[in-house]
Design a protein around this motif. Structure first.
Motif, mmCIF file in Angstrom:
data_model
loop_
_atom_site.group_PDB
_atom_site.id
_atom_site.type_symbol
_atom_site.label_atom_id
_atom_site.label_comp_id
_atom_site.label_asym_id
_atom_site.label_seq_id
_atom_site.Cartn_x
_atom_site.Cartn_y
_atom_site.Cartn_z
ATOM 1 N N THR A 63 -32.120 13.088 -10.079
ATOM 2 C CA THR A 63 -33.390 12.369 -10.102
ATOM 3 C C THR A 63 -34.459 13.409 -10.418
ATOM 4 O OG1 THR A 63 -32.666 10.702 -8.534
ATOM 5 C CG2 THR A 63 -35.047 11.058 -8.707
ATOM 6 N N ILE B 26 -38.008 9.814 -11.858
ATOM 7 C CA ILE B 26 -37.120 9.186 -12.841
ATOM 8 C C ILE B 26 -35.668 9.283 -12.363
ATOM 9 C CG2 ILE B 26 -36.364 9.243 -15.247
ATOM 10 C CD1 ILE B 26 -39.120 10.575 -15.859
ATOM 11 N N GLU C 26 -41.004 8.266 -21.026
ATOM 12 C CA GLU C 26 -41.713 7.461 -22.019
ATOM 13 C C GLU C 26 -42.319 6.216 -21.353
ATOM 14 O OE1 GLU C 26 -40.086 5.367 -25.849
ATOM 15 O OE2 GLU C 26 -40.503 7.463 -26.299
ATOM 16 N N GLU C 27 -41.534 5.535 -20.525
ATOM 17 C CA GLU C 27 -42.028 4.345 -19.824
ATOM 18 C C GLU C 27 -43.213 4.686 -18.929
ATOM 19 O OE1 GLU C 27 -38.676 2.691 -17.759
ATOM 20 O OE2 GLU C 27 -37.761 1.945 -19.609
ATOM 21 N N ILE D 269 -37.092 11.590 -22.547
ATOM 22 C CA ILE D 269 -36.196 10.669 -21.835
ATOM 23 C C ILE D 269 -36.901 9.342 -21.555
ATOM 24 C CG2 ILE D 269 -34.676 12.419 -20.831
ATOM 25 C CD1 ILE D 269 -36.341 12.246 -18.260
ATOM 26 N N GLU D 270 -36.098 8.296 -21.467
ATOM 27 C CA GLU D 270 -36.593 6.917 -21.343
ATOM 28 C C GLU D 270 -37.593 6.759 -20.192
ATOM 29 O OE1 GLU D 270 -34.668 2.483 -20.487
ATOM 30 O OE2 GLU D 270 -33.353 4.232 -20.665
ATOM 31 N N GLY D 271 -37.266 7.310 -19.023
ATOM 32 C CA GLY D 271 -38.131 7.150 -17.858
ATOM 33 C C GLY D 271 -39.493 7.789 -18.031
ATOM 34 N N GLU E 106 -30.308 7.168 -14.397
ATOM 35 C CA GLU E 106 -30.033 6.208 -15.480
ATOM 36 C C GLU E 106 -31.166 6.121 -16.498
ATOM 37 O OE1 GLU E 106 -31.247 3.868 -11.758
ATOM 38 O OE2 GLU E 106 -29.881 5.507 -12.229
ATOM 39 N N LYS E 107 -32.362 6.603 -16.156
ATOM 40 C CA LYS E 107 -33.468 6.629 -17.119
ATOM 41 C C LYS E 107 -33.738 8.066 -17.583
ATOM 42 C CE LYS E 107 -35.310 2.276 -16.412
ATOM 43 N NZ LYS E 107 -35.676 1.363 -17.441
ATOM 44 N N ALA E 108 -32.840 8.977 -17.174
ATOM 45 C CA ALA E 108 -32.990 10.393 -17.556
ATOM 46 C C ALA E 108 -31.746 10.814 -18.344
ATOM 47 C CB ALA E 108 -33.205 11.258 -16.310
ATOM 48 N N TYR E 109 -30.869 11.590 -17.716
ATOM 49 C CA TYR E 109 -29.705 12.114 -18.441
ATOM 50 C C TYR E 109 -28.389 11.451 -18.041
ATOM 51 C CZ TYR E 109 -32.937 15.531 -20.209
ATOM 52 O OH TYR E 109 -34.009 16.121 -20.840
ATOM 53 N N GLU F 170 -38.608 7.968 -29.014
ATOM 54 C CA GLU F 170 -37.477 8.516 -28.258
ATOM 55 C C GLU F 170 -37.424 10.031 -28.301
ATOM 56 O OE1 GLU F 170 -33.825 6.504 -29.289
ATOM 57 O OE2 GLU F 170 -34.720 4.537 -28.948
#
Length: 148
Positions: free
Chosen positions: A137, A70, A54-55, A50-52, A73-76, A47
């Motif tokens: 985005t 991204i 990493e995915e 940001i999640e997006g 919702e998968k960023a900030y 982590e």
């Protein structure tokens, strides 16, 4: 893994990069003169990004280049009223050593988060602590330098 990246908003504004030449072109190097623009080492699953992102990095190999788009919702996340705090003007002025903050200026909270002053009057100062990139985005051009 070690990556180079450039992050852009929908309007093509560069908001972050690991590349010195891009930072200079975008005016970021001037704004952050102490920052070193060097490749970023990321541990997948820790982590650190940001999640997006990493995915999007999972499964990439050294030498790969990829454009990751991204959503918020998968960023900030989306901006939220919960992150807007109100302070009594007199109290805040005291904390700032007698200065009244101006709209558009930034304050740092005790936890280190940055907030933008969005309203000032005699009674109340409102500070928005939403992440600067909330609701955006983000598009990252990523190059994988090394996978370890």
């Amino acid at each position: 893994m070690t990556i180079e990246y450039t992050g852009r908003l929908d309007d093509e504004t560069v908001f972050d990069t690991t590349r010195q030449s891009v930072a200079e072109e975008a005016g970021l190097a001037e704004a952050q003169p102490d920052r070193e623009y060097t490749p970023l080492t990321v541990e997948i699953g820790a982590e650190q990004v940001i999640e997006g992102m990493e995915e999007g990095l999972i499964g990439l190999e050294a030498g790969d280049t990829e454009t990751l788009t991204i959503p918020p919702e998968k960023a900030y996340g989306e901006p939220s009223e919960e992150h807007v705090q109100e302070f009594e003007t007199a109290e805040l002025r005291e904390m700032l050593g007698g200065q009244t903050p101006e709209e558009g200026s930034y304050l740092e909270a005790q936890n280190g988060s940055q907030g933008e002053v969005v309203h000032v009057d005699e009674e109340i100062v409102r500070v928005d602590f939403n992440p600067r990139l909330a609701g955006e985005t983000l598009t990252f051009d990523v190059e994988i330098i090394e996978v370890n």
